[in-house]
Design a protein around this motif. Sequence first.
Motif, PDB file in Angstrom:
ATOM      1  N   ASP A   1       0.847  -1.200   0.000  1.00 36.01           N
ATOM      2  CA  ASP A   1       0.000   0.000   0.000  1.00 36.01           C
ATOM      3  C   ASP A   1       0.877   1.243   0.000  1.00 36.01           C
ATOM      4  O   ASP A   1       0.619   2.208  -0.715  1.00 36.01           O
ATOM      5  CB  ASP A   1      -0.892   0.036   1.256  1.00 36.01           C
ATOM      6  N   VAL A   2       1.885   1.205   0.852  1.00 35.58           N
ATOM      7  CA  VAL A   2       2.765   2.370   0.984  1.00 35.58           C
ATOM      8  C   VAL A   2       3.469   2.666  -0.340  1.00 35.58           C
ATOM      9  O   VAL A   2       3.576   3.822  -0.750  1.00 35.58           O
ATOM     10  CB  VAL A   2       3.777   2.133   2.128  1.00 35.58           C
ATOM     11  N   ALA A   3       3.934   1.621  -1.002  1.00 32.27           N
ATOM     12  CA  ALA A   3       4.616   1.827  -2.281  1.00 32.27           C
ATOM     13  C   ALA A   3       3.650   2.353  -3.331  1.00 32.27           C
ATOM     14  O   ALA A   3       4.043   3.140  -4.200  1.00 32.27           O
ATOM     15  CB  ALA A   3       5.249   0.517  -2.740  1.00 32.27           C
ATOM     16  N   ALA A   4       2.388   1.954  -3.242  1.00 37.58           N
ATOM     17  CA  ALA A   4       1.409   2.411  -4.234  1.00 37.58           C
ATOM     18  C   ALA A   4       0.958   3.846  -3.975  1.00 37.58           C
ATOM     19  O   ALA A   4       0.713   4.606  -4.909  1.00 37.58           O
ATOM     20  CB  ALA A   4       0.194   1.489  -4.211  1.00 37.58           C
ATOM     21  N   TRP A   5       0.854   4.225  -2.707  1.00 38.78           N
ATOM     22  CA  TRP A   5       0.254   5.515  -2.384  1.00 38.78           C
ATOM     23  C   TRP A   5       1.234   6.582  -1.953  1.00 38.78           C
ATOM     24  O   TRP A   5       0.814   7.698  -1.623  1.00 38.78           O
ATOM     25  CB  TRP A   5      -0.767   5.355  -1.261  1.00 38.78           C
ATOM     26  N   SER A   6       2.489   6.264  -1.891  1.00 40.49           N
ATOM     27  CA  SER A   6       3.431   7.284  -1.428  1.00 40.49           C
ATOM     28  C   SER A   6       4.765   7.114  -2.114  1.00 40.49           C
ATOM     29  O   SER A   6       5.028   6.096  -2.757  1.00 40.49           O
ATOM     30  CB  SER A   6       3.624   7.200   0.088  1.00 40.49           C
ATOM     31  N   LYS A   7       5.569   8.150  -1.963  1.00 43.50           N
ATOM     32  CA  LYS A   7       6.913   8.087  -2.505  1.00 43.50           C
ATOM     33  C   LYS A   7       7.886   8.046  -1.338  1.00 43.50           C
ATOM     34  O   LYS A   7       7.526   8.415  -0.230  1.00 43.50           O
ATOM     35  CB  LYS A   7       7.188   9.343  -3.338  1.00 43.50           C
ATOM     36  N   PRO A   8       9.127   7.643  -1.602  1.00 46.35           N
ATOM     37  CA  PRO A   8      10.098   7.647  -0.498  1.00 46.35           C
ATOM     38  C   PRO A   8      10.283   9.068   0.043  1.00 46.35           C
ATOM     39  O   PRO A   8      10.107  10.056  -0.678  1.00 46.35           O
ATOM     40  CB  PRO A   8      11.390   7.159  -1.160  1.00 46.35           C
TER      41      PRO A   8
ATOM     42  N   VAL B   1       2.977  10.742   7.935  1.00 50.35           N
ATOM     43  CA  VAL B   1       2.753  10.101   6.631  1.00 50.35           C
ATOM     44  C   VAL B   1       2.114   8.726   6.817  1.00 50.35           C
ATOM     45  O   VAL B   1       1.143   8.372   6.147  1.00 50.35           O
ATOM     46  CB  VAL B   1       4.097   9.972   5.869  1.00 50.35           C
ATOM     47  N   LEU B   2       2.629   7.971   7.772  1.00 45.57           N
ATOM     48  CA  LEU B   2       2.132   6.613   7.991  1.00 45.57           C
ATOM     49  C   LEU B   2       0.664   6.610   8.421  1.00 45.57           C
ATOM     50  O   LEU B   2      -0.143   5.810   7.930  1.00 45.57           O
ATOM     51  CB  LEU B   2       2.996   5.950   9.066  1.00 45.57           C
ATOM     52  N   THR B   3       0.309   7.524   9.307  1.00 49.69           N
ATOM     53  CA  THR B   3      -1.070   7.556   9.790  1.00 49.69           C
ATOM     54  C   THR B   3      -2.015   8.033   8.692  1.00 49.69           C
ATOM     55  O   THR B   3      -3.150   7.551   8.584  1.00 49.69           O
ATOM     56  CB  THR B   3      -1.185   8.439  11.055  1.00 49.69           C
ATOM     57  N   CYS B   4      -1.535   8.945   7.854  1.00 49.49           N
ATOM     58  CA  CYS B   4      -2.359   9.368   6.700  1.00 49.49           C
ATOM     59  C   CYS B   4      -2.654   8.169   5.815  1.00 49.49           C
ATOM     60  O   CYS B   4      -3.791   7.955   5.371  1.00 49.49           O
ATOM     61  CB  CYS B   4      -1.617  10.427   5.876  1.00 49.49           C
ATOM     62  N   LEU B   5      -1.651   7.387   5.534  1.00 53.40           N
ATOM     63  CA  LEU B   5      -1.840   6.233   4.662  1.00 53.40           C
ATOM     64  C   LEU B   5      -2.715   5.178   5.326  1.00 53.40           C
ATOM     65  O   LEU B   5      -3.519   4.517   4.669  1.00 53.40           O
ATOM     66  CB  LEU B   5      -0.481   5.636   4.269  1.00 53.40           C
ATOM     67  N   ALA B   6      -2.578   5.052   6.631  1.00 59.05           N
ATOM     68  CA  ALA B   6      -3.422   4.097   7.357  1.00 59.05           C
ATOM     69  C   ALA B   6      -4.892   4.519   7.248  1.00 59.05           C
ATOM     70  O   ALA B   6      -5.786   3.681   7.102  1.00 59.05           O
ATOM     71  CB  ALA B   6      -2.990   4.017   8.820  1.00 59.05           C
ATOM     72  N   SER B   7      -5.110   5.825   7.310  1.00 55.49           N
ATOM     73  CA  SER B   7      -6.472   6.326   7.182  1.00 55.49           C
ATOM     74  C   SER B   7      -7.017   6.039   5.795  1.00 55.49           C
ATOM     75  O   SER B   7      -8.183   5.664   5.614  1.00 55.49           O
ATOM     76  CB  SER B   7      -6.492   7.835   7.455  1.00 55.49           C
ATOM     77  N   ARG B   8      -6.160   6.196   4.817  1.00 55.90           N
ATOM     78  CA  ARG B   8      -6.590   5.928   3.448  1.00 55.90           C
ATOM     79  C   ARG B   8      -6.979   4.462   3.298  1.00 55.90           C
ATOM     80  O   ARG B   8      -7.980   4.123   2.673  1.00 55.90           O
ATOM     81  CB  ARG B   8      -5.448   6.289   2.507  1.00 55.90           C
ATOM     82  N   LYS B   9      -6.172   3.594   3.890  1.00 57.75           N
ATOM     83  CA  LYS B   9      -6.457   2.161   3.787  1.00 57.75           C
ATOM     84  C   LYS B   9      -7.745   1.813   4.516  1.00 57.75           C
ATOM     85  O   LYS B   9      -8.550   1.009   4.054  1.00 57.75           O
ATOM     86  CB  LYS B   9      -5.284   1.352   4.375  1.00 57.75           C
ATOM     87  N   ALA B  10      -7.928   2.422   5.689  1.00 57.17           N
ATOM     88  CA  ALA B  10      -9.076   2.037   6.502  1.00 57.17           C
ATOM     89  C   ALA B  10     -10.358   2.752   6.080  1.00 57.17           C
ATOM     90  O   ALA B  10     -11.448   2.354   6.472  1.00 57.17           O
ATOM     91  CB  ALA B  10      -8.775   2.327   7.969  1.00 57.17           C
ATOM     92  N   GLY B  11     -10.239   3.841   5.335  1.00 60.33           N
ATOM     93  CA  GLY B  11     -11.426   4.603   4.954  1.00 60.33           C
ATOM     94  C   GLY B  11     -12.067   5.312   6.132  1.00 60.33           C
ATOM     95  O   GLY B  11     -13.267   5.515   6.181  1.00 60.33           O
ATOM     96  N   ALA B  12     -11.256   5.683   7.097  1.00 57.52           N
ATOM     97  CA  ALA B  12     -11.771   6.367   8.291  1.00 57.52           C
ATOM     98  C   ALA B  12     -10.610   7.150   8.906  1.00 57.52           C
ATOM     99  O   ALA B  12      -9.451   6.838   8.642  1.00 57.52           O
ATOM    100  CB  ALA B  12     -12.288   5.345   9.301  1.00 57.52           C
ATOM    101  N   PRO B  13     -10.930   8.163   9.752  1.00 56.27           N
ATOM    102  CA  PRO B  13      -9.813   8.838  10.425  1.00 56.27           C
ATOM    103  C   PRO B  13      -9.103   7.848  11.357  1.00 56.27           C
ATOM    104  O   PRO B  13      -9.738   6.937  11.896  1.00 56.27           O
ATOM    105  CB  PRO B  13     -10.490   9.951  11.242  1.00 56.27           C
TER     106      PRO B  13
END
Lengths: 989, 270
Positions: A71-78, A256-268
């Motif tokens: 997920d991280v590789a798909a939704w973010s850059k290094p 960054v990690l928590t933003c991506l976690a929110s994206r994955k979970a579809g919730a804050p």
Amino acid sequence: MSFPDNRHFERYEDAALLKGAGSYIDDCPIKPGTLYAAILRSPSPHASIKSINIDKAVSLPGVRAVLTSQDVAAWSKPLMGAVKSEMKQFVLAVDRVRYVGEPMAVVVAESRALAEDGVELIDFDLEPLAAITDVKEAISSDAILLHVGTSSNCVSDRVFSYGEPDRIFENSAHLFELDISYPRNSCTPIETTGVIAEWIENENAYEVTSNFMGPFSLHTVMAAALGVSGVKLRHKVPKDSGGSFGVKQSALPYVVLTCLASRKAGAPVKFIEDRLEHLVAATSATARTTHIRAAVDQNGKILALDYDQLEDCGAYLRAPEPATLYRMHGCLTGAYDIPHLKVRNRVILLNKTPTGLVRGFGGPQVYFALERLVFQIARSLGKSYLEIAGLNYVKKYQFPFKAAAGAVLDSGDYDKAVSILLDSPEYQDMLDRQIQARKKGKWYGIGYASIVEPSVSNMGYISTVLSHEQRQKSGHKNGAIASATVSVDPTGSVLVNIASAPAGQGHQTVIKQIVSELFGLSGLDVVVNVDFDTNKDAWSVAAGNYSSRFAGAVAGTVHIAATRLKERISSYAATLLETSEDSLVFQNGYIINKDSDAKILFARACGAFHWAPDLVAAAIGSDRSLALRETAFWSASTLSAPDSQDHINTSAAYGFVLDACGIEIDPITCKAVIDRYVTVHDAGKILNPLLADGQIYGAFSQAVGAALFEEFQYSSDGNFLSGTFADYRVPTAAEVPIPSIKHMESPSPFTPLGAKGIGEGNSMSTPVCIANAIADAINYEGIHLPATPPKIHGWLVQAGHLKEEPTRQKSVRTHQKNMPLRASGEIKFGVEPGKIFQVLLDPQRIKKIIPGCESISQKKQSGDIVYESVAVVRIGVMKARFHATIVLSDINIPHGLTLSGYGKGPLGLAEGAGAVDFTTIGGVTHLSYHYQARVSGKLSAVGSRLLEGAIRLVLDQLFKALAREAGDIKTASLWKRLVDWILKRAKPE
Amino acid sequence: MKSAPFEVFCPNSLDALIDLLDRYQDDARILAGGQTLIPMLAMRVASPSILIDINQVINFPKISAVNQRLEVGALIRHAELEEFLKSYPDHLLSKMVPWVAHAAIRNRGTVCGSICHADPSSEWVLALLVLDGYINLMSKKKKRRVKAKDFFLGPLQTCKLTEEVVVSVDFHMVMDGVRYGFSEYGYRHGDFAIVSAAVVKAGNTWTIGFGGVSDIPLVYELGDVDEMECKEFIEKLSHEVDVREDPSATAAYRRFLMRSQALQALSQII
């Protein structure tokens, strides 16, 4: 400007904080449906990730999502770095883990407890790689590379030369040199990092609230990583933060990690870092190894300096690193006038936590080298430290002084500081106490340190790591823009907005003081809003709270904005009171014509701007602004970008600190006792003496910790050992004496109020001052920190003051770096070896000897016997479950075999191997074993004190069970008596 | 740091308690003061599915000094023992109590709980070994009274079975003709001891115990020696005995501390 004598303005913040009414990240209201995150972290310092299976975690009721590296590789850059290299840093480990604690996956669930349950259900397979824990090892020719694609673990190697250092070194009367190493430590704020993040799908944007404290140049790094523009990452910072000391810069990857976690979970998603995570994986100050040289003339004047610095930055270069190296670059010559300077900076990556901002930020590391050297120069030349330092100091008439590497030291009078020290009764008392103590044969030393304390960083300094050519390409960077907004509302009360992200320093207090004094109001009529919102507040890259920029930059910018506003109000009030603006006085809530005593309420004069703007326009001119709101941006004029010769003024202001300390080494415990401590400070204009002293006490306390107690320890195989405050020893009030503080003021010509930062001085001076005192006390030069009692004991032995303890070398085995834990012993069995082998070779029988064995199966593997098993090891109340692989190899019946095992479980990884040998003497079988082991992960982090004992216990349980199963009832019952002499340990080298 | 899920039982009698222990055995852990257990639960280094909170059990023994022995019941807090010992300021236990953690922890932590935890640096473990201590255990099947040196098996390890509860411990408590000395050193106020030394002198018999040096405190008895011989013994012992080395302290430093702490303890007696 002048300040009223009630500068001891009391702290406004404290009433709420002390009554539990603070507003910290964990107190922030959250939206219904907000979920909670827990992180799966690497137990291993260096390993390839063979597989991660999240199926069981995802199916646990209450778990809503698991964020993986895919997920991280798909939704973010290094994450972007300051140095161009092949090193890639995603916020979750991809392919490899490179430090203990590195995040591998994030479980998002309905509660933190459930999320942690989910973390335990993630199965993963790691193939260990050699771990590097030392900078010299990292750059050796056969070192494993942490990052594929790089050519070396040294990702930046820069050499600088100012003046003609080589020529000077060749011709000098004296050459002094010294090797120092500075340890990893931190300032461990009482409140850890917290992030609440939400992915706003419709807008392709993220909203975050966190206690990140800047620098907000890192906002660009976070936005870029998330693939959004800066305005699409809205970042809010709550009013209160429980301490930062630079450390909350490490919130960066968690945002960054928590933003991506929110994206994955579809919730804050809300993430609060716990203490164990914080100590293992948040951040650390850099450890530095320096070889420093000085060319000195026959009188003790230092003509040239040469620094060769090897910087341990951890497994990844996390922005803004290698800033720790470059923050001090301009003032590497410290308080001294040294025209020739040579520097080599090597940035090294190795398998430890990535480093970052920690109070002092490069200062402690530089001054430990410089001031140890100057202290030694004095001792070698038979002169006093103050004499040598005084000979080399920049003189008052030389300010502003341009140092060799480019720092423009703004103001100072170092010789005056020396007189203040000499005149102080506390210092005279210290000298006297040393004389008395030495008469009684006690080890009493006096140490000194002089440092220049930079504040208000030049944001361009980090580009010094690039070459001139590289800087041309990437663009000019410089300055330190501070911003502030001052406004007056329709009722005549004043509001100030600043982007300073305070963490307890008292920013609101100082701003209230400045603004209320300026407008002649009571502090109660001024509100300072320190809540920060990137989408609503004025801010720039330098915003935030770090490098002591508040007094110099932020407070000054508030003053600029308030002054402009005052001018506007004055021009209207002047027309009302029929006088000129110069005759107006703002006092007690009124604007007064000092010639006629006519006055008008401040609120009334301001009110007109809101309620009757036509009147105001008619009075002051329609081309003038009618806004009662003023935003000022300020940057020091002296903060230029590095020039083509790599000169860089790394900070706008430079304070001065001179310390002297008297230390006695206690002969009963070998501990260093700080007997007396005097610290002389010049921080330019002091805005609030109460707060200034508070900063000094704070920096001093943390520095005492760094000097005598604190270190992030790692085993030789890279395992983290300081996971709790039982092992990472932050000193308590009982351990920290109260220093005597002396102030003087050399106002800065470059900051609006003449103020300089004061927050980091003792972080830089105290550790080396203490080290110098210890060196003086025991007459030994190899002092390194933390100077704990066992170390001091060792130095006392080396210096000949104590006799050496006997070493009991029993083992012939050499100490293996990768398996630092050892156990050896011998047991007598009443049965012949054959019976013992029968047990070992039978899976059903070996099942009975493996502790808590729940299952076992055998695999054939080219001559070796391999068992797969689930074992449960019990030690006290702890029960550690391991999936274990046990291998019997080199089987040589009846003489011996090699028994090795590898286990992994939620508490970590354990690996051990050892030779087991049998000899029969007079009908009794002697079994001897030599084991080496390593333990990684949580067990290692929280239990390092007891690990070897625990291993002995496990082996004890194993062999006891073996005896019983082999039919040796006699041995089993004699067990308790044999325990003492059975389990002997071989000593490490 | 949130614990793994568990169920809590709050028995209010010893019988109810041992029934629960018998039923749940290794799945259960006893919660008394919680000063050690709760952090371990939070860090998940312990994750029992059952927690038996014994704080409501009414029939544990309390504190009593009878027949030259001091009995300390299961729920006695360190602070309660501290209060009781104010009548015996020269006794070894009295000298040890200020070193047990911090005042706040002493208010909740229990003496018996600390003993069950069997940390190599624990003051009470050392005290039991030096003062001819006994541990009184109870299970559904039987009661047993175990000598201290048989009880402690290794670091954090005792011979207590999963179905047993420690009902009380008792120590030798004699003031007439006996002198006591104690000293320990930890890096910070309240830290666990790097090395602790306890000395008991009854006539010409000396008992010397060292905590923090090995997996279990080491105890030696010397009969019929004088002060000088005692010091020589300590010196020789510090050179010969196997001493731990760990991230907190080198073996060499522990040896040094053995001597200095023992001498400090001796100086309280002589």
